[in-house]
Design a protein around this motif. Structure first.
Motif, PDB file in Angstrom:
ATOM      1  N   SER A   1      -2.017  11.740  15.464  1.00  0.00           N
ATOM      2  CA  SER A   1      -2.894  11.903  14.295  1.00  0.00           C
ATOM      3  C   SER A   1      -3.814  10.719  14.060  1.00  0.00           C
ATOM      4  N   GLY A   2      -3.477   9.533  14.558  1.00  0.00           N
ATOM      5  CA  GLY A   2      -4.318   8.363  14.395  1.00  0.00           C
ATOM      6  C   GLY A   2      -4.554   7.976  12.947  1.00  0.00           C
ATOM      7  N   PRO A   3      -3.512   7.728  12.156  1.00  0.00           N
ATOM      8  CA  PRO A   3      -3.715   7.422  10.743  1.00  0.00           C
ATOM      9  C   PRO A   3      -4.336   6.045  10.526  1.00  0.00           C
ATOM     10  N   ALA A   4      -5.092   5.932   9.432  1.00  0.00           N
ATOM     11  CA  ALA A   4      -5.654   4.651   9.027  1.00  0.00           C
ATOM     12  C   ALA A   4      -4.732   3.930   8.060  1.00  0.00           C
ATOM     13  N   ALA A   5      -3.742   4.652   7.518  1.00  0.00           N
ATOM     14  CA  ALA A   5      -2.853   4.071   6.509  1.00  0.00           C
ATOM     15  C   ALA A   5      -1.535   4.820   6.503  1.00  0.00           C
ATOM     16  N   ALA A   6      -0.557   4.224   5.825  1.00  0.00           N
ATOM     17  CA  ALA A   6       0.751   4.865   5.684  1.00  0.00           C
ATOM     18  C   ALA A   6       1.391   4.426   4.378  1.00  0.00           C
ATOM     19  N   VAL A   7       2.079   5.366   3.737  1.00  0.00           N
ATOM     20  CA  VAL A   7       2.893   5.100   2.560  1.00  0.00           C
ATOM     21  C   VAL A   7       4.330   5.359   2.963  1.00  0.00           C
ATOM     22  N   VAL A   8       5.147   4.304   3.004  1.00  0.00           N
ATOM     23  CA  VAL A   8       6.527   4.433   3.477  1.00  0.00           C
ATOM     24  C   VAL A   8       7.452   3.619   2.577  1.00  0.00           C
ATOM     25  N   ASP A   9       8.732   3.973   2.596  1.00  0.00           N
ATOM     26  CA  ASP A   9       9.717   3.254   1.780  1.00  0.00           C
ATOM     27  C   ASP A   9      10.782   2.582   2.629  1.00  0.00           C
TER      28      ASP A   9
ATOM     29  N   ALA B   1       7.901   1.478   8.775  1.00  0.00           N
ATOM     30  CA  ALA B   1       6.603   0.809   8.724  1.00  0.00           C
ATOM     31  C   ALA B   1       6.301   0.118  10.054  1.00  0.00           C
ATOM     32  N   ARG B   2       7.307  -0.529  10.633  1.00  0.00           N
ATOM     33  CA  ARG B   2       7.112  -1.204  11.918  1.00  0.00           C
ATOM     34  C   ARG B   2       6.822  -0.198  13.025  1.00  0.00           C
ATOM     35  N   TRP B   3       7.541   0.927  13.024  1.00  0.00           N
ATOM     36  CA  TRP B   3       7.293   1.951  14.042  1.00  0.00           C
ATOM     37  C   TRP B   3       5.851   2.450  13.970  1.00  0.00           C
ATOM     38  N   ILE B   4       5.386   2.672  12.740  1.00  0.00           N
ATOM     39  CA  ILE B   4       4.021   3.181  12.554  1.00  0.00           C
ATOM     40  C   ILE B   4       3.008   2.148  13.022  1.00  0.00           C
ATOM     41  N   ARG B   5       3.222   0.900  12.656  1.00  0.00           N
ATOM     42  CA  ARG B   5       2.293  -0.163  13.069  1.00  0.00           C
ATOM     43  C   ARG B   5       2.258  -0.288  14.585  1.00  0.00           C
ATOM     44  N   ASP B   6       3.424  -0.226  15.213  1.00  0.00           N
ATOM     45  CA  ASP B   6       3.484  -0.373  16.675  1.00  0.00           C
ATOM     46  C   ASP B   6       2.801   0.780  17.398  1.00  0.00           C
TER      47      ASP B   6
ATOM     48  N   CYS C   1       0.239   2.660  16.213  1.00  0.00           N
ATOM     49  CA  CYS C   1      -1.174   2.850  15.862  1.00  0.00           C
ATOM     50  C   CYS C   1      -2.083   2.113  16.844  1.00  0.00           C
ATOM     51  N   VAL C   2      -3.194   2.746  17.163  1.00  0.00           N
ATOM     52  CA  VAL C   2      -4.193   2.112  18.024  1.00  0.00           C
ATOM     53  C   VAL C   2      -4.897   0.991  17.272  1.00  0.00           C
ATOM     54  N   ARG C   3      -5.207   1.234  15.993  1.00  0.00           N
ATOM     55  CA  ARG C   3      -5.822   0.198  15.159  1.00  0.00           C
ATOM     56  C   ARG C   3      -4.851  -0.177  14.051  1.00  0.00           C
ATOM     57  N   GLU C   4      -4.992  -1.381  13.530  1.00  0.00           N
ATOM     58  CA  GLU C   4      -4.076  -1.879  12.501  1.00  0.00           C
ATOM     59  C   GLU C   4      -4.183  -1.012  11.253  1.00  0.00           C
ATOM     60  N   PRO C   5      -3.087  -0.358  10.846  1.00  0.00           N
ATOM     61  CA  PRO C   5      -3.164   0.502   9.675  1.00  0.00           C
ATOM     62  C   PRO C   5      -2.900  -0.257   8.376  1.00  0.00           C
ATOM     63  N   VAL C   6      -3.353   0.307   7.265  1.00  0.00           N
ATOM     64  CA  VAL C   6      -2.986  -0.181   5.944  1.00  0.00           C
ATOM     65  C   VAL C   6      -1.623   0.420   5.619  1.00  0.00           C
ATOM     66  N   ILE C   7      -0.622  -0.422   5.401  1.00  0.00           N
ATOM     67  CA  ILE C   7       0.724   0.081   5.126  1.00  0.00           C
ATOM     68  C   ILE C   7       1.174  -0.420   3.765  1.00  0.00           C
ATOM     69  N   THR C   8       1.689   0.483   2.953  1.00  0.00           N
ATOM     70  CA  THR C   8       2.107   0.142   1.605  1.00  0.00           C
ATOM     71  C   THR C   8       3.325   0.958   1.212  1.00  0.00           C
ATOM     72  N   SER C   9       3.959   0.572   0.139  1.00  0.00           N
ATOM     73  CA  SER C   9       5.102   1.305  -0.405  1.00  0.00           C
ATOM     74  C   SER C   9       4.591   2.431  -1.293  1.00  0.00           C
ATOM     75  N   PRO C  10       5.483   3.327  -1.755  1.00  0.00           N
ATOM     76  CA  PRO C  10       5.043   4.408  -2.645  1.00  0.00           C
ATOM     77  C   PRO C  10       4.389   3.934  -3.940  1.00  0.00           C
ATOM     78  N   THR C  11       4.635   2.687  -4.363  1.00  0.00           N
ATOM     79  CA  THR C  11       3.958   2.176  -5.557  1.00  0.00           C
ATOM     80  C   THR C  11       2.531   1.721  -5.259  1.00  0.00           C
ATOM     81  N   VAL C  12       2.151   1.710  -3.993  1.00  0.00           N
ATOM     82  CA  VAL C  12       0.783   1.399  -3.540  1.00  0.00           C
ATOM     83  C   VAL C  12       0.289   0.101  -4.183  1.00  0.00           C
ATOM     84  N   GLU C  13       0.989  -0.997  -3.880  1.00  0.00           N
ATOM     85  CA  GLU C  13       0.618  -2.302  -4.431  1.00  0.00           C
ATOM     86  C   GLU C  13      -0.474  -2.934  -3.570  1.00  0.00           C
TER      87      GLU C  13
END
Length: 501
Positions: free
Chosen positions: A122-130, A135-140, A142-154
């Motif tokens: 899917s090539g996401p640009a971001a992820a919301v994970v708890d 989060a590490r799996w998603i970052r590893d 991804c082709v480009r560095e994604p924006v990763i945040t918690s469900p509170t989206v800080e």
């Protein structure tokens, strides 16, 4: 002029001509209209946040959407959402849709291998994970560095972007579902698909702002997300979010919050019936079952002990909801009823495959032209892969599945994916996976394994445990000398099923 088959679902005094499933154009268009009409309405409850009003949800989703935009996300970008049910997760999800992002729900129980496939595809640009590991799996992956945040989206505050400008043809979700190839593929659901289904259910199930739904389904699945959450917001009703399913918690929530609705899978109803509180379901206006066939004997148990006629329906990721037993009139156990408003069905071919078309039906899989050619007929009908039959008075029954799909506890398991994982073990020479009947789960995953020398079954199960979500792992594992094959070399899985019963 003959009324369409789905007219059976319409409320009294509602004409077919008055039905416009896409009047609000998008999910946010429908939701924000209702929030403006009654800003003080209690809409969402969870243990951590208490009740959130319509005005509060509008404000918080606007704020989170600005944070997404400030982080560089733009309409059309994909965002993975993978977390336990909560009010914060709902805010993060709704904010993404209001900005025009495409949500990619991911099962929070998936292993690194399963998550990596979806992320790479899917090539996401971001992820919301708890979960930090996820989060590490998603970052590893991804082709480009994604924006990763918690469900509170800080994330840092951003400038208020344009919101709620998406239309029926804009992407809303990519829901990953496997095919007979075993490799999950993304079903692209547009705002029109999801809105049409939610509106059809609002009409058919008489969903009103006075309703309260106890929702203990996960929000990575079309049942909990596309039906439970989206349906609640579209109808202006309220939802009581539970972090997980527990029978006593469901009964307590129904009583404490004066709930009128509960949606579940057959396994949930079996657990509700196993205790001494089943009669408390009588307080509900409507109980709905889906995601797997509901055993008729369980339907009758609930009807006898709780005076609750469970309404069974039929849907799938690619089409959201298709068919439902009627709200008024007979809810017939063992059937899924009649097509929902806007949906057409036909049973065709020697197998009586159920084929569908309507505004709820997706337009295709994410970057999979090959799968799309297989999924649709030349005249534009979607091939469900399920075979069906009609009772003399029109009720539809699901007879079987043309695809080798296993439904266990309401979740889909595709045998080839499990087979590929097990076959990679050095102690396995060959393997075939089938579904066997289970009173608790509907079906259970069973693996017939031809070992390559000495093989300890427990070692193989431990191997699967780190590569497959729990519901995909074999509950039955049998070592065999060989697998039955036909003259063309295809495994005769029906023979294995007969051996396993």
């Amino acid at each position: 002029m003959t009324s369409p088959e789905w007219a059976v679902h319409l409320p009294p005094a509602t004409s077919v001509a008055a039905v416009d499933l896409l009047a609000d154009r998008s999910l946010p268009g429908s939701w924000t209209r209702r929030w403006r009409e009654d800003p003080g309405k209690r809409v969402l409850l969870d243990d951590a946040r208490g009740w959130l009003t319509a005005a509060r949800i509008e404000e918080e989703t606007r704020t989170v959407a600005a944070r997404y935009a400030g982080a560089g996300l733009q309409p059309g970008d994909r965002i993975v959402v993978s977390a336990a049910p909560s009010a914060d997760l709902v805010i993060a999800h709704v904010a993404a849709l209001r900005l025009g992002l495409t949500v990619v729900p991911v099962n929070s129980a998936y292993t690194e291998r399963e998550v990596a496939h979806i992320v790479r595809d899917s090539g996401p640009a971001a992820a919301v994970v708890d979960d930090r590991s996820r989060a590490r799996w998603i970052r590893d992956a991804c082709v480009r560095e994604p924006v990763i945040t918690s469900p509170t989206v800080e994330l840092p505050p951003g400038r208020a972007p344009s919101l709620d400008v998406v239309g029926p043809s804009d992407r809303a979700l990519i829901g990953y579902t496997s095919g007979t190839t075993g490799a999950p593929k993304g079903a692209v659901l547009r705002h029109g698909n999801l809105l049409a289904s939610a509106e059809a259910l609002r009409l058919a199930w008489r969903w009103t702002p006075e309703d309260r739904l106890v929702l203990s389904l996960p929000m990575f699945h079309i049942h909990g997300l596309g039906v439970g959450l989206h349906g609640t917001l579209t109808s202006g009703a309220a939802v009581v979010i539970r972090p997980r399913f527990d029978p006593d918690d469901v009964f307590d929530s129904i009583s404490t919050h004066r709930a009128t609705l509960f949606f579940g899978v057959p396994t949930m109803y079996a657990r509700l019936a196993a205790g001494g509180r089943l009669a408390e379901l009588a307080a509900l206006r409507l109980a709905v079952s889906g995601s797997a066939p509901l055993p008729p004997d369980l339907w009758h148990v609930v009807a006898a002990r709780a005076q609750q006629r469970i309404l069974e329906r039929y849907g799938m990721t690619e089409t959201v909801m298709n068919i439902s037993n009627p709200y008024d009139g007979e809810r017939r156990p063992g059937t899924v009823g009649f097509p929902l408003p806007g949906t057409e069905i036909r049973l065709t071919g020697d197998t009586s495959e159920i084929q569908l078309r309507g505004p709820n039906v997706f337009s295709g899989y994410w970057e999979r032209a090959d799968a799309n050619a297989e999924a649709f007929t030349d005249d534009g009908w979607f091939r469900s892969g399920d075979s069906g039959a009609r009772d003399p008075d029109g009720y539809v029954r699901i007879v079987g599945r043309l695809k080798e799909l296993i439904i266990t506890g309401g979740y889909n398991v595709y045998p080839r994916e499990v087979e590929e994982v097990l076959r990679a073990h050095p102690g396995v020479n060959d393997v075939a996976v089938v579904g066997l009947p289970s009173a608790q789960w509907g079906e259970q995953v069973a693996a017939f394994v031809v070992p390559a020398g000495v093989l300890n079954p427990d070692d193989l199960l431990e191997y699967a445990a780190v590569r497959l979500a729990a519901y995909k792992r074999p509950r039955v594992l049998r070592l065999v000398d060989s697998l039955p094959h036909n003259a063309l070399g295809k495994v005769l899985k029906h023979e294995l099923r007969s051996q396993g019963v």
